[in-house]
Each structure stands twice: as C-alpha cells, then as structure tokens.
Design a protein around this motif. Sequence first.
Motif, PDB file in Angstrom:
ATOM      1  N   PRO A 222       0.814  -1.224   0.000  1.00 45.89           N
ATOM      2  CA  PRO A 222       0.000   0.000   0.000  1.00 45.89           C
ATOM      3  C   PRO A 222       0.846   1.272   0.000  1.00 45.89           C
ATOM      4  O   PRO A 222       2.054   1.249   0.283  1.00 45.89           O
ATOM      5  CB  PRO A 222      -0.811  -0.123   1.298  1.00 45.89           C
ATOM      6  CG  PRO A 222      -0.766  -1.576   1.657  1.00 45.89           C
ATOM      7  CD  PRO A 222       0.567  -2.055   1.176  1.00 45.89           C
ATOM      8  N   ALA A 223       0.177   2.389  -0.269  1.00 45.37           N
ATOM      9  CA  ALA A 223       0.858   3.673  -0.443  1.00 45.37           C
ATOM     10  C   ALA A 223       1.692   4.066   0.774  1.00 45.37           C
ATOM     11  O   ALA A 223       2.803   4.612   0.622  1.00 45.37           O
ATOM     12  CB  ALA A 223      -0.169   4.760  -0.754  1.00 45.37           C
ATOM     13  N   ASP A 224       1.203   3.820   1.986  1.00 45.22           N
ATOM     14  CA  ASP A 224       1.950   4.212   3.187  1.00 45.22           C
ATOM     15  C   ASP A 224       3.287   3.487   3.266  1.00 45.22           C
ATOM     16  O   ASP A 224       4.317   4.090   3.593  1.00 45.22           O
ATOM     17  CB  ASP A 224       1.133   3.910   4.452  1.00 45.22           C
ATOM     18  CG  ASP A 224      -0.017   4.884   4.645  1.00 45.22           C
ATOM     19  OD1 ASP A 224      -0.068   5.890   3.902  1.00 45.22           O
ATOM     20  OD2 ASP A 224      -0.856   4.632   5.530  1.00 45.22           O
ATOM     21  N   GLN A 228       7.229   4.909   2.932  1.00 52.21           N
ATOM     22  CA  GLN A 228       8.295   4.616   3.899  1.00 52.21           C
ATOM     23  C   GLN A 228       9.529   4.045   3.205  1.00 52.21           C
ATOM     24  O   GLN A 228      10.663   4.427   3.519  1.00 52.21           O
ATOM     25  CB  GLN A 228       7.794   3.626   4.945  1.00 52.21           C
ATOM     26  CG  GLN A 228       6.761   4.174   5.907  1.00 52.21           C
ATOM     27  CD  GLN A 228       6.322   3.119   6.905  1.00 52.21           C
ATOM     28  OE1 GLN A 228       7.148   2.498   7.580  1.00 52.21           O
ATOM     29  NE2 GLN A 228       5.024   2.898   7.002  1.00 52.21           N
ATOM     30  N   LEU A 229       9.288   3.135   2.277  1.00 52.27           N
ATOM     31  CA  LEU A 229      10.405   2.523   1.561  1.00 52.27           C
ATOM     32  C   LEU A 229      11.155   3.549   0.726  1.00 52.27           C
ATOM     33  O   LEU A 229      12.394   3.580   0.703  1.00 52.27           O
ATOM     34  CB  LEU A 229       9.900   1.381   0.677  1.00 52.27           C
ATOM     35  CG  LEU A 229       9.569   0.088   1.415  1.00 52.27           C
ATOM     36  CD1 LEU A 229       8.671  -0.804   0.570  1.00 52.27           C
ATOM     37  CD2 LEU A 229      10.852  -0.647   1.786  1.00 52.27           C
ATOM     38  N   HIS A 230      10.395   4.430   0.046  1.00 55.80           N
ATOM     39  CA  HIS A 230      11.037   5.435  -0.807  1.00 55.80           C
ATOM     40  C   HIS A 230      11.851   6.420   0.027  1.00 55.80           C
ATOM     41  O   HIS A 230      12.940   6.843  -0.382  1.00 55.80           O
ATOM     42  CB  HIS A 230       9.987   6.176  -1.625  1.00 55.80           C
ATOM     43  CG  HIS A 230      10.571   7.241  -2.500  1.00 55.80           C
ATOM     44  ND1 HIS A 230      11.321   6.941  -3.633  1.00 55.80           N
ATOM     45  CD2 HIS A 230      10.547   8.599  -2.410  1.00 55.80           C
ATOM     46  CE1 HIS A 230      11.718   8.074  -4.195  1.00 55.80           C
ATOM     47  NE2 HIS A 230      11.269   9.078  -3.475  1.00 55.80           N
ATOM     48  N   LYS A 231      11.334   6.770   1.194  1.00 53.63           N
ATOM     49  CA  LYS A 231      12.054   7.708   2.055  1.00 53.63           C
ATOM     50  C   LYS A 231      13.380   7.119   2.517  1.00 53.63           C
ATOM     51  O   LYS A 231      14.411   7.817   2.569  1.00 53.63           O
ATOM     52  CB  LYS A 231      11.193   8.061   3.264  1.00 53.63           C
ATOM     53  CG  LYS A 231      11.828   9.106   4.181  1.00 53.63           C
ATOM     54  CD  LYS A 231      10.882   9.479   5.308  1.00 53.63           C
ATOM     55  CE  LYS A 231      11.531  10.532   6.216  1.00 53.63           C
ATOM     56  NZ  LYS A 231      10.609  10.921   7.327  1.00 53.63           N
ATOM     57  N   LYS A 232      13.385   5.844   2.826  1.00 54.44           N
ATOM     58  CA  LYS A 232      14.602   5.194   3.330  1.00 54.44           C
ATOM     59  C   LYS A 232      15.508   4.735   2.194  1.00 54.44           C
ATOM     60  O   LYS A 232      16.738   4.779   2.309  1.00 54.44           O
ATOM     61  CB  LYS A 232      14.210   3.988   4.199  1.00 54.44           C
ATOM     62  CG  LYS A 232      15.370   3.412   4.987  1.00 54.44           C
ATOM     63  CD  LYS A 232      14.878   2.392   6.009  1.00 54.44           C
ATOM     64  CE  LYS A 232      16.029   1.869   6.856  1.00 54.44           C
ATOM     65  NZ  LYS A 232      15.565   0.874   7.855  1.00 54.44           N
ATOM     66  N   TYR A 233      14.905   4.312   1.083  1.00 53.60           N
ATOM     67  CA  TYR A 233      15.663   3.798  -0.067  1.00 53.60           C
ATOM     68  C   TYR A 233      15.145   4.501  -1.326  1.00 53.60           C
ATOM     69  O   TYR A 233      14.183   4.031  -1.948  1.00 53.60           O
ATOM     70  CB  TYR A 233      15.489   2.289  -0.212  1.00 53.60           C
ATOM     71  CG  TYR A 233      15.727   1.505   1.066  1.00 53.60           C
ATOM     72  CD1 TYR A 233      17.013   1.245   1.521  1.00 53.60           C
ATOM     73  CD2 TYR A 233      14.654   1.023   1.822  1.00 53.60           C
ATOM     74  CE1 TYR A 233      17.236   0.528   2.691  1.00 53.60           C
ATOM     75  CE2 TYR A 233      14.861   0.300   2.986  1.00 53.60           C
ATOM     76  CZ  TYR A 233      16.155   0.057   3.415  1.00 53.60           C
ATOM     77  OH  TYR A 233      16.370  -0.653   4.573  1.00 53.60           O
ATOM     78  N   TYR A 236      13.627   2.997  -4.703  1.00 50.69           N
ATOM     79  CA  TYR A 236      12.307   2.383  -4.825  1.00 50.69           C
ATOM     80  C   TYR A 236      11.271   3.443  -5.193  1.00 50.69           C
ATOM     81  O   TYR A 236      11.201   4.505  -4.567  1.00 50.69           O
ATOM     82  CB  TYR A 236      11.869   1.739  -3.508  1.00 50.69           C
ATOM     83  CG  TYR A 236      12.627   0.512  -3.090  1.00 50.69           C
ATOM     84  CD1 TYR A 236      12.880  -0.516  -3.990  1.00 50.69           C
ATOM     85  CD2 TYR A 236      13.086   0.373  -1.788  1.00 50.69           C
ATOM     86  CE1 TYR A 236      13.575  -1.652  -3.595  1.00 50.69           C
ATOM     87  CE2 TYR A 236      13.771  -0.763  -1.377  1.00 50.69           C
ATOM     88  CZ  TYR A 236      14.024  -1.770  -2.297  1.00 50.69           C
ATOM     89  OH  TYR A 236      14.701  -2.895  -1.905  1.00 50.69           O
ATOM     90  N   THR A 237      10.456   3.159  -6.165  1.00 53.83           N
ATOM     91  CA  THR A 237       9.341   4.045  -6.529  1.00 53.83           C
ATOM     92  C   THR A 237       8.083   3.207  -6.710  1.00 53.83           C
ATOM     93  O   THR A 237       8.141   1.987  -6.890  1.00 53.83           O
ATOM     94  CB  THR A 237       9.637   4.818  -7.825  1.00 53.83           C
ATOM     95  OG1 THR A 237       9.964   3.896  -8.870  1.00 53.83           O
ATOM     96  CG2 THR A 237      10.799   5.784  -7.642  1.00 53.83           C
ATOM     97  N   ALA A 238       6.935   3.878  -6.665  1.00 56.75           N
ATOM     98  CA  ALA A 238       5.650   3.189  -6.792  1.00 56.75           C
ATOM     99  C   ALA A 238       5.395   2.788  -8.241  1.00 56.75           C
ATOM    100  O   ALA A 238       5.792   3.487  -9.173  1.00 56.75           O
ATOM    101  CB  ALA A 238       4.530   4.084  -6.302  1.00 56.75           C
ATOM    102  N   ILE A 239       4.726   1.674  -8.412  1.00 57.96           N
ATOM    103  CA  ILE A 239       4.300   1.229  -9.744  1.00 57.96           C
ATOM    104  C   ILE A 239       3.055   0.371  -9.576  1.00 57.96           C
ATOM    105  O   ILE A 239       2.832  -0.219  -8.502  1.00 57.96           O
ATOM    106  CB  ILE A 239       5.425   0.454 -10.477  1.00 57.96           C
ATOM    107  CG1 ILE A 239       5.128   0.332 -11.970  1.00 57.96           C
ATOM    108  CG2 ILE A 239       5.659  -0.906  -9.831  1.00 57.96           C
ATOM    109  CD1 ILE A 239       6.295  -0.184 -12.796  1.00 57.96           C
ATOM    110  N   SER A 254      -0.805  -2.533  -6.535  1.00 46.52           N
ATOM    111  CA  SER A 254       0.233  -1.538  -6.265  1.00 46.52           C
ATOM    112  C   SER A 254       1.432  -2.203  -5.607  1.00 46.52           C
ATOM    113  O   SER A 254       1.281  -3.047  -4.719  1.00 46.52           O
ATOM    114  CB  SER A 254      -0.313  -0.424  -5.357  1.00 46.52           C
ATOM    115  OG  SER A 254      -0.655  -0.951  -4.083  1.00 46.52           O
ATOM    116  N   THR A 255       2.614  -1.826  -6.059  1.00 40.87           N
ATOM    117  CA  THR A 255       3.831  -2.385  -5.495  1.00 40.87           C
ATOM    118  C   THR A 255       4.961  -1.381  -5.715  1.00 40.87           C
ATOM    119  O   THR A 255       4.708  -0.192  -5.941  1.00 40.87           O
ATOM    120  CB  THR A 255       4.144  -3.767  -6.095  1.00 40.87           C
ATOM    121  OG1 THR A 255       5.295  -4.327  -5.430  1.00 40.87           O
ATOM    122  CG2 THR A 255       4.382  -3.707  -7.578  1.00 40.87           C
TER     123      THR A 255
END
Length: 337
Positions: A222-224, A228-233, A236-239, A254-255
């Motif tokens: 999910p988006a949340d 979190q993943l994008h902020k730390k790494y 990683y981006t949403a797709i 979503s992943t």
Amino acid sequence: MRRRSFNAAMLAGAGVALLGVGGRLSAAEKTFITIGTGSTSGLYYPTGVGMAKILNDAGIDVRANARSTGASVYNCRAVGSGELQMGITQNNIAYYAYNGTGVEAFKDKPIKNLRGLTMLYPEVIQILARKDAGIKTVGDMKGKRVYVGDIGSGTEQDVLNIFGVYGLKLDDLKTAVRGSSGNAVDLLRDNKIDAMFYTVGIGASAITEAAQTVDIDLIQIPADQVAQLHKKYPFYTAITVPANTYPKIDHEVSTITTQAMMIVEQKLPDDVVYEFMNTIFGKHLQQFYNDVQNPNLKKYFKVETALDGMPIPVHPGAIRFFKEKGVQVASDLVPKG
C-alpha cells in the motif's frame, strides 16, 4: 591486414577481448563479450540472449554470448573481477556494489571499476501467494513458508527492506526458502511454499505459468509502506501492475520497483562499448524492440530517458553514444580521471 586465427568459442568462454593497436578495435579482429543475465525463467536471460543475437547478426567485429547466472549480485561481482564483460542488474544493487554498502557481499568492498551502460526497464517487486495460504498482506507472512531469493541476491535485499517497514525479520517466517526463482515457482505450484518474492519485469512468463496452474494472488504494497520505503531507499518508486497482466488476476496491484540496467567493466575499450551501444540501441533499435523476448523493453525503454535512475558513473563509450543522440549526461555520471 591478415585476420588472426583463434578459437572463438574458447575466447568467448574465457572472456578474452582482442584489441587492435592503441586499444582501438581493429577491422581484422574481433572482441568477444559475455553478458551475465539471470535465471532462464526470468527476463534477464532472454534480454541478454536477444542483444547478443542482434550484435552477432550485425556483421561487426564485436561478438557476444549471454550466460545464465545468479543475477544482480553475481553479475556485479563477476563484471568487477573480469569474469564477465557486461551484465544486467538492478540499479539498487549496482549502487550497493559501487559504493560498498547494502548487500553483505559488497560491504566495505566497493567495486569501483563498474560502469553503467543504460537503464532498461522497471524491475518490479512482485509478491505471489497461494490463495489457500491466507496471505492478504506482507504482514500475514509471519509463520509461513516464503521464498526470499537466493543468498546474496537482489531479491533477498528487497525482502529485507520490505520486511523492515512491516516490522518483520526472516526469523519470523516458518521457513525462509532459498534457491533460484525458477525453482521457487515450481515449489509454489506444488504447495511446498506459501508465497514468494520475485523481482522481475511485469509480464514475466514464470508468473504467467504459475497463475495458469494454481490460484494465486499478487500481494499489494500500500501507499503508506511505499512512501516509507522510498524515504529510506530512494531507488524504490511506486508502480502498478495492470489488471489482467496475469491469468485470473483481474485487478490492479500496487507495489514498488527498482530498474534493470546494464553494467560493464571500465577497461573494455571505448570503441567496443560505443559499437555495442550504437548497434543495439541505435542502428537496430527497432529490432531490439521487436525481437528481444521481453515485453517491457518496447513499453518502457527510450534512449532519451535511458540514463534516468543511473546510480553509477557511465562508461565513456556509452557517453559518446548518448551525446551523439542528444542525451544530456549529468556531470556526476562522467567518470573522474
């Protein structure tokens, strides 16, 4: 000039490059390139095979073959050691390798002779679960049998990063299953594992085959958790995996994604690298789209954006190609010295 007589197969297997005077490619000599790919069930392998075929059919003095390997981490190490001349890898793994961070194989052992060639396509983290396993979220994997990627692989690192935002560790699983992703698909079908992580392009044949033979779900991130993943790494981006990409999965999922990219050893001569780039991504780009058995290339690859997300310095031969195509090369991607 008289052509030198060599056993091409032996040279290709040894990764030997034959160069003319001054390190430039001679018209009477050939350079043999081995491209490291991944499992034969994924998309790295047909991508490498297709590129090698285009190169070999072009009638130039650069020849190539593709080798099935352990994928991202293996390819970075093998290109760095000179065992392979080129390889396909995730961009986050290339970053870890060059900087000596992240993956255990690279910690405090940076591979500074790695150079980038081009980005290829999104490398999507797809999470498969048997419908009868009762897994609706990543958090439901506690106490389950889960394939987490081969030891030291890019997939394993993705799993560790994703588990981190869910407060999970590998020890929370009933079994953390290792081995190749191709074998893991068979284990999923045979009900020997409950779920698996597969970092691969959208539309991978192995997932299609699994969905045809057993009822599976693709698990959402999910988006949340994506945020979190994008902020730390940041790599990683949403797709979104579109509905009906795979049989019996009729909804969007979503992943997150990294990107597949190509790497090269810095010592491969500029002329050889330029010829490789110009043959595949220049003169024969349409053949690259049509003949390479990877649906993501035609959908996502564009020369104009082929440096977006590049995490390491780019080889001078590739820089020459991009500049000729009018693609701006950022200063931090130009090797120093």
